[in-house]
Design a protein around this motif. Structure first.
Motif, PDB file in Angstrom:
ATOM      1  N   SER A 158      46.414  37.884  55.311  1.00 28.71           N
ATOM      2  CA  SER A 158      45.871  37.287  56.534  1.00 28.71           C
ATOM      3  C   SER A 158      46.875  37.374  57.667  1.00 28.71           C
ATOM      4  CB  SER A 158      45.511  35.813  56.311  1.00 28.71           C
ATOM      5  OG  SER A 158      44.574  35.659  55.278  1.00 28.71           O
ATOM      6  N   ASP A 159      46.365  37.724  58.860  1.00 26.76           N
ATOM      7  CA  ASP A 159      47.163  37.595  60.074  1.00 26.76           C
ATOM      8  C   ASP A 159      47.334  36.124  60.399  1.00 26.76           C
ATOM      9  OD1 ASP A 159      47.068  40.353  60.253  1.00 26.76           O
ATOM     10  OD2 ASP A 159      45.414  40.351  61.690  1.00 26.76           O
ATOM     11  N   SER A 160      48.367  35.818  61.173  1.00 27.89           N
ATOM     12  CA  SER A 160      48.565  34.452  61.667  1.00 27.89           C
ATOM     13  C   SER A 160      48.700  34.480  63.180  1.00 27.89           C
ATOM     14  CB  SER A 160      49.806  33.821  61.027  1.00 27.89           C
ATOM     15  OG  SER A 160      49.618  33.645  59.642  1.00 27.89           O
ATOM     16  N   SER A 161      48.504  33.349  63.796  1.00 30.28           N
ATOM     17  CA  SER A 161      48.557  33.280  65.252  1.00 30.28           C
ATOM     18  C   SER A 161      49.963  32.952  65.726  1.00 30.28           C
ATOM     19  CB  SER A 161      47.575  32.225  65.766  1.00 30.28           C
ATOM     20  OG  SER A 161      47.861  30.958  65.196  1.00 30.28           O
ATOM     21  N   GLY A 162      50.244  33.305  66.997  1.00 27.60           N
ATOM     22  CA  GLY A 162      51.548  33.005  67.582  1.00 27.60           C
ATOM     23  C   GLY A 162      52.670  33.721  66.855  1.00 27.60           C
ATOM     24  N   ASN A 163      53.764  32.993  66.631  1.00 30.15           N
ATOM     25  CA  ASN A 163      54.915  33.556  65.939  1.00 30.15           C
ATOM     26  C   ASN A 163      54.935  33.211  64.450  1.00 30.15           C
ATOM     27  OD1 ASN A 163      56.038  34.736  68.294  1.00 30.15           O
ATOM     28  ND2 ASN A 163      56.876  32.724  68.901  1.00 30.15           N
ATOM     29  N   ALA A 164      53.858  32.636  63.953  1.00 29.32           N
ATOM     30  CA  ALA A 164      53.804  32.278  62.536  1.00 29.32           C
ATOM     31  C   ALA A 164      53.766  33.544  61.687  1.00 29.32           C
ATOM     32  CB  ALA A 164      52.576  31.422  62.257  1.00 29.32           C
ATOM     33  N   PRO A 165      54.349  33.509  60.493  1.00 30.86           N
ATOM     34  CA  PRO A 165      54.344  34.704  59.643  1.00 30.86           C
ATOM     35  C   PRO A 165      52.968  35.017  59.090  1.00 30.86           C
ATOM     36  CG  PRO A 165      55.264  32.829  58.460  1.00 30.86           C
ATOM     37  CD  PRO A 165      55.076  32.378  59.877  1.00 30.86           C
ATOM     38  N   ASP A 166      52.705  36.294  58.883  1.00 29.84           N
ATOM     39  CA  ASP A 166      51.494  36.709  58.194  1.00 29.84           C
ATOM     40  C   ASP A 166      51.607  36.277  56.731  1.00 29.84           C
ATOM     41  OD1 ASP A 166      50.731  38.011  60.603  1.00 29.84           O
ATOM     42  OD2 ASP A 166      52.011  39.698  60.048  1.00 29.84           O
ATOM     43  N   ILE A 167      50.457  36.072  56.089  1.00 27.28           N
ATOM     44  CA  ILE A 167      50.447  35.415  54.780  1.00 27.28           C
ATOM     45  C   ILE A 167      49.751  36.289  53.732  1.00 27.28           C
ATOM     46  CG2 ILE A 167      49.614  33.432  53.472  1.00 27.28           C
ATOM     47  CD1 ILE A 167      51.820  32.684  55.362  1.00 27.28           C
ATOM     48  N   LEU A 168      50.379  36.428  52.560  1.00 28.57           N
ATOM     49  CA  LEU A 168      49.726  36.999  51.389  1.00 28.57           C
ATOM     50  C   LEU A 168      49.399  35.859  50.443  1.00 28.57           C
ATOM     51  CD1 LEU A 168      48.898  39.628  49.867  1.00 28.57           C
ATOM     52  CD2 LEU A 168      51.089  39.452  48.662  1.00 28.57           C
ATOM     53  N   THR A 169      48.104  35.689  50.145  1.00 28.29           N
ATOM     54  CA  THR A 169      47.662  34.603  49.262  1.00 28.29           C
ATOM     55  C   THR A 169      47.329  35.163  47.886  1.00 28.29           C
ATOM     56  OG1 THR A 169      46.746  33.403  51.155  1.00 28.29           O
ATOM     57  CG2 THR A 169      46.041  32.704  48.970  1.00 28.29           C
ATOM     58  N   HIS A 170      47.854  34.507  46.863  1.00 27.72           N
ATOM     59  CA  HIS A 170      47.693  34.902  45.462  1.00 27.72           C
ATOM     60  C   HIS A 170      46.694  33.942  44.813  1.00 27.72           C
ATOM     61  CE1 HIS A 170      49.948  34.825  41.278  1.00 27.72           C
ATOM     62  NE2 HIS A 170      48.672  35.123  41.160  1.00 27.72           N
ATOM     63  N   PHE A 171      45.608  34.487  44.269  1.00 25.39           N
ATOM     64  CA  PHE A 171      44.594  33.709  43.569  1.00 25.39           C
ATOM     65  C   PHE A 171      44.559  34.126  42.099  1.00 25.39           C
ATOM     66  CE2 PHE A 171      43.013  34.213  47.919  1.00 25.39           C
ATOM     67  CZ  PHE A 171      42.686  32.914  48.274  1.00 25.39           C
ATOM     68  N   SER A 172      44.150  33.200  41.243  1.00 20.33           N
ATOM     69  CA  SER A 172      43.824  33.527  39.865  1.00 20.33           C
ATOM     70  C   SER A 172      42.366  33.171  39.624  1.00 20.33           C
ATOM     71  CB  SER A 172      44.722  32.759  38.885  1.00 20.33           C
ATOM     72  OG  SER A 172      44.431  31.371  38.931  1.00 20.33           O
ATOM     73  N   THR A 173      41.768  33.794  38.598  1.00 19.33           N
ATOM     74  CA  THR A 173      40.374  33.507  38.285  1.00 19.33           C
ATOM     75  C   THR A 173      40.229  33.150  36.811  1.00 19.33           C
ATOM     76  OG1 THR A 173      39.918  35.849  37.829  1.00 19.33           O
ATOM     77  CG2 THR A 173      39.480  35.056  40.057  1.00 19.33           C
ATOM     78  N   SER A 174      39.205  32.374  36.517  1.00 17.25           N
ATOM     79  CA  SER A 174      38.832  32.090  35.135  1.00 17.25           C
ATOM     80  C   SER A 174      37.345  32.357  34.986  1.00 17.25           C
ATOM     81  CB  SER A 174      39.144  30.630  34.775  1.00 17.25           C
ATOM     82  OG  SER A 174      38.337  29.749  35.549  1.00 17.25           O
ATOM     83  N   GLY A 175      36.915  32.609  33.751  1.00 17.78           N
ATOM     84  CA  GLY A 175      35.512  32.878  33.514  1.00 17.78           C
ATOM     85  C   GLY A 175      35.137  34.306  33.866  1.00 17.78           C
ATOM     86  N   ASN A 176      33.833  34.544  33.971  1.00 17.79           N
ATOM     87  CA  ASN A 176      33.319  35.871  34.298  1.00 17.79           C
ATOM     88  C   ASN A 176      31.896  35.725  34.835  1.00 17.79           C
ATOM     89  OD1 ASN A 176      31.636  35.624  31.904  1.00 17.79           O
ATOM     90  ND2 ASN A 176      33.513  36.090  30.749  1.00 17.79           N
ATOM     91  N   TYR A 177      31.233  36.858  35.027  1.00 16.84           N
ATOM     92  CA  TYR A 177      29.956  36.828  35.737  1.00 16.84           C
ATOM     93  C   TYR A 177      28.873  36.020  35.024  1.00 16.84           C
ATOM     94  CZ  TYR A 177      27.868  40.246  32.538  1.00 16.84           C
ATOM     95  OH  TYR A 177      27.369  40.882  31.429  1.00 16.84           O
ATOM     96  N   TYR A 178      28.890  35.964  33.668  1.00 19.30           N
ATOM     97  CA  TYR A 178      27.839  35.219  32.969  1.00 19.30           C
ATOM     98  C   TYR A 178      28.264  33.800  32.605  1.00 19.30           C
ATOM     99  CZ  TYR A 178      30.427  36.748  28.775  1.00 19.30           C
ATOM    100  OH  TYR A 178      31.403  37.000  27.853  1.00 19.30           O
ATOM    101  N   SER A 179      29.531  33.480  32.793  1.00 19.43           N
ATOM    102  CA  SER A 179      30.022  32.110  32.591  1.00 19.43           C
ATOM    103  C   SER A 179      31.049  31.832  33.675  1.00 19.43           C
ATOM    104  CB  SER A 179      30.650  31.966  31.197  1.00 19.43           C
ATOM    105  OG  SER A 179      31.129  30.651  30.995  1.00 19.43           O
ATOM    106  N   VAL A 180      30.551  31.603  34.879  1.00 18.47           N
ATOM    107  CA  VAL A 180      31.418  31.531  36.063  1.00 18.47           C
ATOM    108  C   VAL A 180      32.375  30.354  35.958  1.00 18.47           C
ATOM    109  CG1 VAL A 180      31.447  31.168  38.553  1.00 18.47           C
ATOM    110  CG2 VAL A 180      29.790  32.740  37.540  1.00 18.47           C
ATOM    111  N   GLY A 181      33.651  30.642  36.156  1.00 17.43           N
ATOM    112  CA  GLY A 181      34.686  29.615  36.092  1.00 17.43           C
ATOM    113  C   GLY A 181      35.137  29.200  37.475  1.00 17.43           C
ATOM    114  N   SER A 182      36.383  29.504  37.811  1.00 20.82           N
ATOM    115  CA  SER A 182      36.921  29.037  39.086  1.00 20.82           C
ATOM    116  C   SER A 182      37.829  30.074  39.713  1.00 20.82           C
ATOM    117  CB  SER A 182      37.712  27.738  38.877  1.00 20.82           C
ATOM    118  OG  SER A 182      38.816  27.964  38.002  1.00 20.82           O
ATOM    119  N   LEU A 183      37.983  29.963  41.024  1.00 19.37           N
ATOM    120  CA  LEU A 183      38.953  30.714  41.810  1.00 19.37           C
ATOM    121  C   LEU A 183      40.033  29.724  42.214  1.00 19.37           C
ATOM    122  CD1 LEU A 183      39.637  33.417  43.348  1.00 19.37           C
ATOM    123  CD2 LEU A 183      38.434  32.411  45.299  1.00 19.37           C
TER     124      LEU A 183
END
Length: 397
Positions: A158-183
């Protein structure tokens, strides 16, 4: 596609900031069949399965269409728009598919104007598209995303506004398409401030799963390479021997079973064109830089708090063709070659635009070969068109 640098009169033979669609035959295998899918909802982004024939389309209204180039009648999916994201989709909207969990990751602004991400379970067909609960994260404009199927991780830049640093966000997932878990949001790491980024690639089969983010050089930034280490939740700027930046217009991960701890990262180096040298453009000497991620991991572990690390050595693929512009590249897993889109010439009326192939497995003698002429394609200085290869069909788009 964005014009990353202004246009100048010397470049008007390579001109106009247009989206270039290439149709270049680089192998002998012809396309045998085509698939046509009706989609009246204004398609914006397409993302393919890496292990099958299915592909997914994110429409402007955030609805999703899934289809197959092999069995279109059996693999027909339609998902209603998720309510977690309010902003309409554009061609720059992050949209990825995880072959292992069959999650589609979407990111954008929610109804409160905050960046939000959601994972949608994509069945093979029908309308069963259950979504996880949305997760908010820092940043003002999500621009790039990548998926790590080997470690079940997702990444959004993600870009950031002003002089704030740009951000890389790390997500993990659980479950799958037939038993949806969480992000789940795992960590966020700071990059440059106001950077212009060209690619995110993940070493999904490496032990650690390093993430490489490439940043292009502009007239106000040196650009460079950032490596995110998911073990520590930090991003480190990686410098070439001598401490110079490594600006790149793209990157690839090549499997290297002989390397302990990581595969090979191939950078598509940015050319040296600037607004001040267009009258006498410098020739490209090294179009590709190769970095062993396993050895880089040793260096990162030795400096767990460093903001940057300098590599003791890199491997470079050199050229003798004399071109001066690099627009991007593709990698074919079928023949194991890199395909570079270049620009050159001797005057404003003698312009060469070509596709050149290289063998990354033999960097000192890469079998540099011009394989196609792109004279009719409108490519412009400072622009980086989307380039992809259909390796089985032998075509570049």
């Amino acid at each position: 596609m964005r014009c990353l640098l202004p246009k100048y009169s010397r470049c008007k033979a390579l001109v106009s900031c247009l989206f270039a669609i290439l149709s270049v035959l680089f192998a002998i295998a012809p396309v045998q069949a085509q698939t046509s899918v009706q989609d009246a909802a204004i398609p914006q982004v397409i993302t393919p399965s890496q292990q099958g024939s299915q592909f997914f389309v994110l429409n402007k209204d955030r609805s999703v269409l899934g289809a197959s180039t092999y069995l279109p009648s059996s693999y027909a999916l339609r998902c209603a728009a998720t309510s977690a994201i309010a902003a309409q989709a554009t061609a720059a909207t992050p949209f990825t598919f995880n072959d292992r969990s069959r999650y589609l990751l979407e990111a954008g602004l929610n109804s409160s104007g905050t960046e939000s991400a959601v994972a949608v379970g994509a069945d093979y067909s029908g309308t069963n598209c259950t979504a996880t609960s949305p997760v908010t994260f820092s940043g003002t404009n999500a621009t790039l995303a990548a998926v790590d199927t080997g470690h079940q991780r997702e990444y959004v830049l993600s870009d950031s506004s002003g002089n704030a640093p740009d951000i890389l966000t790390h997500f993990s997932t659980s479950g799958n398409y037939y038993s949806v878990g969480s992000l789940n949001k795992v960590a966020q790491a700071s990059l440059n401030s106001g950077g212009r980024y060209s690619a995110i690639v993940v070493d999904s089969t490496g032990n650690t799963g390093y993430v490489a983010v490439t940043e292009v050089r502009t007239e106000t930034s040196s650009g460079g390479l950032w490596i995110y280490d998911p073990s520590f939740g930090r991003a480190v700027k990686v410098l070439a021997p001598g401490g110079s930046a490594l600006p790149a217009v793209g990157a690839f991960i090549l499997h290297a079973p002989q390397s302990v701890g990581g595969n090979l990262l191939v950078l598509v180096n940015q050319d040296n064109l600037t607004s001040s040298n267009l009258g006498a453009p410098p020739a490209v000497t090294s179009p590709f830089t190769i970095i062993d991620l396993g050895q880089l991991g040793v260096l990162l572990n030795q400096r767990p708090t460093a903001a940057s690390v300098t590599l003791p050595f890199v491997t470079r693929i050199n050229t003798t063709l004399g071109y001066y512009a690099i627009f991007g590249a593709g990698y074919s897993p079928v023949d194991g070659k890199l395909y570079l889109v270049t620009g050159g010439g001797t005057s404003s009326t003698e312009i060469l635009k070509q596709v050149v192939s290289y063998d990354p497995n033999n960097p000192t003698a890469p079998a540099e070969t011009v394989i196609a002429d792109l004279a009719a394609v409108p490519l412009a200085f400072g622009t980086y068109p989307q380039i992809t290869l259909n390796a089985s069909a032998g075509t570049m788009q």
